[in-house]
Design an enzyme around this catalytic site. Structure first.
Site, PDB file in Angstrom:
ATOM      1  N   VAL A  23       0.850  -1.201   0.000  1.00 56.80           N
ATOM      2  CA  VAL A  23       0.000   0.000   0.000  1.00 56.80           C
ATOM      3  C   VAL A  23       0.882   1.246   0.000  1.00 56.80           C
ATOM      4  O   VAL A  23       0.701   2.165  -0.808  1.00 56.80           O
ATOM      5  CB  VAL A  23      -0.951   0.000   1.232  1.00 56.80           C
ATOM      6  N   VAL A  24       1.862   1.276   0.911  1.00 56.23           N
ATOM      7  CA  VAL A  24       2.719   2.464   1.044  1.00 56.23           C
ATOM      8  C   VAL A  24       3.489   2.726  -0.248  1.00 56.23           C
ATOM      9  O   VAL A  24       3.501   3.845  -0.769  1.00 56.23           O
ATOM     10  CB  VAL A  24       3.684   2.301   2.249  1.00 56.23           C
ATOM     11  N   ASP A 103     -13.524  -9.773   9.331  1.00 52.34           N
ATOM     12  CA  ASP A 103     -14.885  -9.263   9.092  1.00 52.34           C
ATOM     13  C   ASP A 103     -15.267  -8.088   9.999  1.00 52.34           C
ATOM     14  O   ASP A 103     -15.900  -7.129   9.550  1.00 52.34           O
ATOM     15  CB  ASP A 103     -15.935 -10.384   9.169  1.00 52.34           C
ATOM     16  N   ASP A 127      -8.516 -17.167   9.719  1.00 50.81           N
ATOM     17  CA  ASP A 127      -9.755 -17.961   9.639  1.00 50.81           C
ATOM     18  C   ASP A 127     -10.227 -18.183   8.204  1.00 50.81           C
ATOM     19  O   ASP A 127     -11.002 -19.100   7.940  1.00 50.81           O
ATOM     20  CB  ASP A 127     -10.881 -17.266  10.418  1.00 50.81           C
ATOM     21  N   ARG A 154       3.096 -36.571  14.511  1.00 50.10           N
ATOM     22  CA  ARG A 154       2.950 -37.899  13.911  1.00 50.10           C
ATOM     23  C   ARG A 154       4.106 -38.821  14.337  1.00 50.10           C
ATOM     24  O   ARG A 154       3.907 -39.997  14.598  1.00 50.10           O
ATOM     25  CB  ARG A 154       2.929 -37.744  12.392  1.00 50.10           C
ATOM     26  N   GLU A 187      -6.763 -38.460  10.192  1.00 47.79           N
ATOM     27  CA  GLU A 187      -7.798 -39.514  10.093  1.00 47.79           C
ATOM     28  C   GLU A 187      -9.190 -38.906  10.097  1.00 47.79           C
ATOM     29  O   GLU A 187     -10.078 -39.331   9.386  1.00 47.79           O
ATOM     30  CB  GLU A 187      -7.713 -40.468  11.292  1.00 47.79           C
ATOM     31  N   HIS A 249      -1.953 -19.633  19.495  1.00 43.20           N
ATOM     32  CA  HIS A 249      -1.513 -18.450  18.748  1.00 43.20           C
ATOM     33  C   HIS A 249      -0.263 -18.646  17.906  1.00 43.20           C
ATOM     34  O   HIS A 249       0.080 -17.745  17.138  1.00 43.20           O
ATOM     35  CB  HIS A 249      -1.341 -17.266  19.707  1.00 43.20           C
TER      36      HIS A 249
HETATM   37  O1  F6P Z   1      -9.892 -14.390  14.079  1.00 38.47           O
HETATM   38  C1  F6P Z   1      -8.630 -14.912  14.195  1.00 38.47           C
HETATM   39  C2  F6P Z   1      -8.483 -15.740  15.454  1.00 38.47           C
HETATM   40  O2  F6P Z   1      -7.154 -16.199  15.503  1.00 38.47           O
HETATM   41  C3  F6P Z   1      -9.464 -16.898  15.609  1.00 38.47           C
HETATM   42  O3  F6P Z   1      -9.104 -18.044  14.878  1.00 38.47           O
HETATM   43  C4  F6P Z   1      -9.416 -17.129  17.090  1.00 38.47           C
HETATM   44  O4  F6P Z   1     -10.596 -17.762  17.517  1.00 38.47           O
HETATM   45  C5  F6P Z   1      -9.294 -15.726  17.631  1.00 38.47           C
HETATM   46  O5  F6P Z   1      -8.706 -14.950  16.604  1.00 38.47           O
HETATM   47  C6  F6P Z   1      -8.473 -15.598  18.879  1.00 38.47           C
HETATM   48  O6  F6P Z   1      -8.509 -14.266  19.293  1.00 38.47           O
HETATM   49  P1  F6P Z   1      -7.553 -13.617  20.400  1.00 38.47           P
HETATM   50  O7  F6P Z   1      -6.215 -13.419  19.781  1.00 38.47           O
HETATM   51  O8  F6P Z   1      -8.216 -12.348  20.744  1.00 38.47           O
HETATM   52  O9  F6P Z   1      -7.475 -14.607  21.506  1.00 38.47           O
END
Ligand code: F6P
Length: 319
Positions: A23-24, A103, A127, A154, A187, A249
């Site tokens: 973008v920049v 979203d 997501d 695994r 599986e 995370h």
């Molecule tokens: O929307 C991305 C996401 O990583 C989701 O998969 C997960 O449920 C949520 O954010 C976790 O959010 P936070 O980082 O606020 O715990």
């Protein structure tokens, strides 16, 4: 158009930095100034804004996270916070805004459009649940991170002849689970879009054991209700030794894949072009490897369905 703003909002996704860079650099190429807004809509309310130049976005294409920082702002949802954000954009003479996020972030962009602010959205969320695009930035990297984890699990699963349940992100979306599950040779794959059938999962595990299979990998999307709970159900039905790994995370971080860097670069450039064409309330997407645009409100009114053919494939391959 003289000056645009850019922000990242919601959960971070690998490739956001590549999008910021695109973008920049595209804006500067066209003679437009860019203001980087820190901490998403939260930073916009408080005027946490700094100018970005060609070098501010140097050496970031390969970095995960976002140099602009991100937040899920509840204040922006309230009338006071929202009005303050609108005023800030006007006070700083920001003629157009690029919003990078999921979203919720796109919904915020649409609200700003309602107040006469020119906005363009770039979908970025692991997501991959945003309609109007085959892929959101960050999804491919997250899937590859999960596959890497499955490969490692695994090895230990086989050595101990255990069942491993791997919980992946996706509160409402089974996209990571389905794609990483198929590519990782799982599986069974449990996703929130379909009711889990523990009897079927257990029977499949036992059939595999009868064939001499030493391990089983079951992928559980977080929206299904937690891998610990699923593990109890499976243990009850099979009597086999189970272990649970919650990836959490780590799926959001890491250096973006080549795919995410390309996607982010193409989408970032297109977002600036749309603003230059005088468009607003549009989001950039990619369909069949072509960069496209859609109305944000239209896109958010759709739902991104799980591809039935891919879901069927998962069941066929894990026979
Ligand atoms: O929307 C991305 C996401 O990583 C989701 O998969 C997960 O449920 C949520 O954010 C976790 O959010 P936070 O980082 O606020 O715990």
């Amino acid at each position: 158009m003289k000056r645009i703003g850019i922000l990242t909002s919601g959960g971070d996704a690998a490739g956001m930095n590549a999008a910021i860079r695109a973008v920049v650099r595209t804006a500067i190429y066209h003679g437009i100034e860019v203001e980087g807004i820190l901490r998403g809509y939260a930073g916009l309310i408080y005027g946490e804004i700094r100018e970005l130049n060609v070098s501010s976005v140097g050496d970031i294409i390969h970095r995960g996270g976002t140099i602009l920082l991100t937040a899920r702002s509840t204040e922006f949802m309230e009338p006071d916070g929202f009005n303050q954000a609108v005023k800030m954009l006007k006070r700083r003479n920001i003629d157009g805004l690029v919003v990078i996020g999921g979203d919720g972030s796109l919904r915020g962009a649409s609200k700003l459009h309602g107040q006469g602010i020119r906005v363009v959205g770039i979908p970025a969320t692991i997501d991959n649940d945003i309609p109007c695009t085959d892929y959101a930035i960050g999804f491919d990297t997250a899937v590859n991170t999960v596959i890497d984890a499955i490969n490692k699990l695994r090895d230990t699963a086989t050595s101990h002849e255990r069942i491993f349940l791997v919980e992946v992100m996706g509160r409402d979306s089974g996209q990571i689970a389905l794609n990483a599950g198929i590519a990782g040779g799982a599986e069974s794959i449990l996703i929130p879009e379909f009711e889990p059938n523990f009897d079927e999962v257990s029977e499949r595990i036992l059939r595999g054991r009868d064939r001499g299979k030493l391990h089983s990998i079951i992928i559980v999307a977080e929206g299904v209700g937690g891998a610990m709970e699923v593990s109890r159900e499976i243990k009850l039905r099979t009597g086999l030794d189970t272990r649970v790994t919650i990836l959490g995370h780590i799926q959001r971080g890491g250096t973006p894949t080549a795919f995410d860097r390309m996607l982010a670069s193409r989408m970032g450039a297109k977002a600036v072009e749309l603003l230059l064409e005088g468009k607003s309330n549009q989001m950039v997407g990619m369909k069949n490897n072509t960069i496209i645009e859609c109305d944000i409100d239209w896109a958010l009114a759709q739902s991104k369905e799980i591809d039935e053919e891919v879901y069927r494939l998962a069941n066929i391959l894990a026979i």
